[in-house]
Design a protein around this motif. Structure first.
Motif, PDB file in Angstrom:
ATOM      1  N   ALA A 162     -38.920  -4.064  55.542  1.00  0.00           N
ATOM      2  CA  ALA A 162     -38.677  -4.846  56.755  1.00  0.00           C
ATOM      3  C   ALA A 162     -39.635  -6.038  56.836  1.00  0.00           C
ATOM      4  CB  ALA A 162     -38.823  -3.971  57.992  1.00  0.00           C
ATOM      5  N   VAL A 163     -40.896  -5.781  56.530  1.00  0.00           N
ATOM      6  CA  VAL A 163     -41.885  -6.861  56.561  1.00  0.00           C
ATOM      7  C   VAL A 163     -41.546  -7.919  55.512  1.00  0.00           C
ATOM      8  CG1 VAL A 163     -44.312  -7.424  56.124  1.00  0.00           C
ATOM      9  CG2 VAL A 163     -43.721  -5.447  57.533  1.00  0.00           C
ATOM     10  N   THR A 164     -41.246  -7.479  54.308  1.00  0.00           N
ATOM     11  CA  THR A 164     -40.917  -8.416  53.229  1.00  0.00           C
ATOM     12  C   THR A 164     -39.674  -9.232  53.582  1.00  0.00           C
ATOM     13  OG1 THR A 164     -41.841  -6.888  51.612  1.00  0.00           O
ATOM     14  CG2 THR A 164     -40.381  -8.594  50.774  1.00  0.00           C
ATOM     15  N   GLY A 165     -38.670  -8.584  54.104  1.00  0.00           N
ATOM     16  CA  GLY A 165     -37.446  -9.283  54.490  1.00  0.00           C
ATOM     17  C   GLY A 165     -37.678 -10.288  55.606  1.00  0.00           C
ATOM     18  N   ALA A 166     -38.481  -9.895  56.583  1.00  0.00           N
ATOM     19  CA  ALA A 166     -38.755 -10.793  57.705  1.00  0.00           C
ATOM     20  C   ALA A 166     -39.526 -12.026  57.245  1.00  0.00           C
ATOM     21  CB  ALA A 166     -39.535 -10.058  58.784  1.00  0.00           C
ATOM     22  N   VAL A 167     -40.534 -11.814  56.424  1.00  0.00           N
ATOM     23  CA  VAL A 167     -41.325 -12.949  55.928  1.00  0.00           C
ATOM     24  C   VAL A 167     -40.474 -13.850  55.050  1.00  0.00           C
ATOM     25  CG1 VAL A 167     -43.276 -13.579  54.440  1.00  0.00           C
ATOM     26  CG2 VAL A 167     -43.546 -11.774  56.139  1.00  0.00           C
ATOM     27  N   LEU A 173     -42.002 -22.636  62.556  1.00  0.00           N
ATOM     28  CA  LEU A 173     -42.134 -21.593  61.550  1.00  0.00           C
ATOM     29  C   LEU A 173     -43.419 -20.794  61.754  1.00  0.00           C
ATOM     30  CD1 LEU A 173     -41.139 -20.226  58.971  1.00  0.00           C
ATOM     31  CD2 LEU A 173     -42.325 -22.002  57.679  1.00  0.00           C
ATOM     32  N   ARG A 174     -44.521 -21.483  62.045  1.00  0.00           N
ATOM     33  CA  ARG A 174     -45.788 -20.785  62.270  1.00  0.00           C
ATOM     34  C   ARG A 174     -45.707 -19.879  63.492  1.00  0.00           C
ATOM     35  NH1 ARG A 174     -47.634 -25.818  60.556  1.00  0.00           N
ATOM     36  NH2 ARG A 174     -47.957 -26.539  62.695  1.00  0.00           N
ATOM     37  N   LYS A 175     -45.013 -20.333  64.537  1.00  0.00           N
ATOM     38  CA  LYS A 175     -44.838 -19.501  65.732  1.00  0.00           C
ATOM     39  C   LYS A 175     -44.026 -18.254  65.398  1.00  0.00           C
ATOM     40  CE  LYS A 175     -43.039 -19.483  70.461  1.00  0.00           C
ATOM     41  NZ  LYS A 175     -42.753 -18.079  70.366  1.00  0.00           N
ATOM     42  N   ASP A 176     -42.956 -18.421  64.645  1.00  0.00           N
ATOM     43  CA  ASP A 176     -42.125 -17.282  64.249  1.00  0.00           C
ATOM     44  C   ASP A 176     -42.928 -16.282  63.410  1.00  0.00           C
ATOM     45  OD1 ASP A 176     -39.979 -18.305  65.616  1.00  0.00           O
ATOM     46  OD2 ASP A 176     -38.890 -18.989  63.827  1.00  0.00           O
ATOM     47  N   ILE A 177     -43.738 -16.794  62.489  1.00  0.00           N
ATOM     48  CA  ILE A 177     -44.566 -15.915  61.653  1.00  0.00           C
ATOM     49  C   ILE A 177     -45.563 -15.163  62.518  1.00  0.00           C
ATOM     50  CG2 ILE A 177     -46.354 -15.873  59.864  1.00  0.00           C
ATOM     51  CD1 ILE A 177     -44.800 -18.127  58.455  1.00  0.00           C
ATOM     52  N   PHE A 179     -37.765 -19.084  54.166  1.00  0.00           N
ATOM     53  CA  PHE A 179     -36.623 -19.816  53.635  1.00  0.00           C
ATOM     54  C   PHE A 179     -35.737 -20.430  54.723  1.00  0.00           C
ATOM     55  CE2 PHE A 179     -37.648 -17.326  49.840  1.00  0.00           C
ATOM     56  CZ  PHE A 179     -37.671 -18.343  48.909  1.00  0.00           C
ATOM     57  N   ALA A 180     -36.057 -20.172  55.973  1.00  0.00           N
ATOM     58  CA  ALA A 180     -35.278 -20.749  57.072  1.00  0.00           C
ATOM     59  C   ALA A 180     -35.630 -22.227  57.223  1.00  0.00           C
ATOM     60  CB  ALA A 180     -35.579 -20.007  58.366  1.00  0.00           C
ATOM     61  N   PRO A 181     -34.633 -23.062  57.456  1.00  0.00           N
ATOM     62  CA  PRO A 181     -34.909 -24.501  57.612  1.00  0.00           C
ATOM     63  C   PRO A 181     -35.440 -24.800  59.022  1.00  0.00           C
ATOM     64  CG  PRO A 181     -32.566 -24.101  57.776  1.00  0.00           C
ATOM     65  CD  PRO A 181     -33.215 -22.787  57.461  1.00  0.00           C
ATOM     66  N   LYS A 182     -36.765 -24.693  59.165  1.00  0.00           N
ATOM     67  CA  LYS A 182     -37.391 -24.939  60.463  1.00  0.00           C
ATOM     68  C   LYS A 182     -38.582 -25.869  60.281  1.00  0.00           C
ATOM     69  CE  LYS A 182     -36.240 -20.549  62.594  1.00  0.00           C
ATOM     70  NZ  LYS A 182     -36.750 -19.376  63.280  1.00  0.00           N
ATOM     71  N   ALA A 183     -38.981 -26.439  61.391  1.00  0.00           N
ATOM     72  CA  ALA A 183     -40.177 -27.286  61.377  1.00  0.00           C
ATOM     73  C   ALA A 183     -41.415 -26.399  61.224  1.00  0.00           C
ATOM     74  CB  ALA A 183     -40.257 -28.078  62.681  1.00  0.00           C
ATOM     75  N   GLY A 184     -42.508 -26.978  60.716  1.00  0.00           N
ATOM     76  CA  GLY A 184     -43.730 -26.222  60.465  1.00  0.00           C
ATOM     77  C   GLY A 184     -44.273 -25.507  61.686  1.00  0.00           C
TER      78      GLY A 184
END
Length: 100
Positions: free
Chosen positions: A18-23, A36-40, A28-33
């Motif tokens: 699950a962790v590997t898939g989420a990361v 993306l950092r917020k999502d991470i 690979f999602a086309p998002k702004a930096g």
């Protein structure tokens, strides 16, 4: 006992997957930096919370296992301890009668 190892291995594998898939999905999602950092960060917090929850459950299970093992050991000791105590008492009585 082997069944618990299988369940534990499965849960560990599922969590790691699950962790590997989420990361991977986040990277690979086309998002702004910034986005993306917020999502991470959000995903990392969620994983941390789930890890704490699983740790508490594992601790509770371990305590339960220790309690059951202790009860079992006390039960066995009381069953065999009475027999051993009776044998020791009769041996002590024999030794005293021989000494007289």
């Amino acid at each position: 006992m082997a069944e618990k190892k299988v369940v534990k291995s499965f849960l560990f594998g599922a969590l790691a997957g699950a962790v590997t898939g989420a990361v991977t999905a986040l990277l690979f999602a086309p998002k702004a930096g910034k986005e993306l950092r917020k999502d991470i960060a959000d995903t990392a917090q969620t994983v941390g919370e789930k890890t704490v929850e699983l740790s508490k459950k594992a601790g509770t299970s371990a305590q339960s296992l220790v309690k059951k093992s202790t009860d079992w050991a006390v039960d066995i000791r009381s069953k065999f301890g009475k027999r051993a105590g009776a044998e020791e008492a009769s041996a002590d009585e024999e030794a005293e009668s021989v000494a007289r």
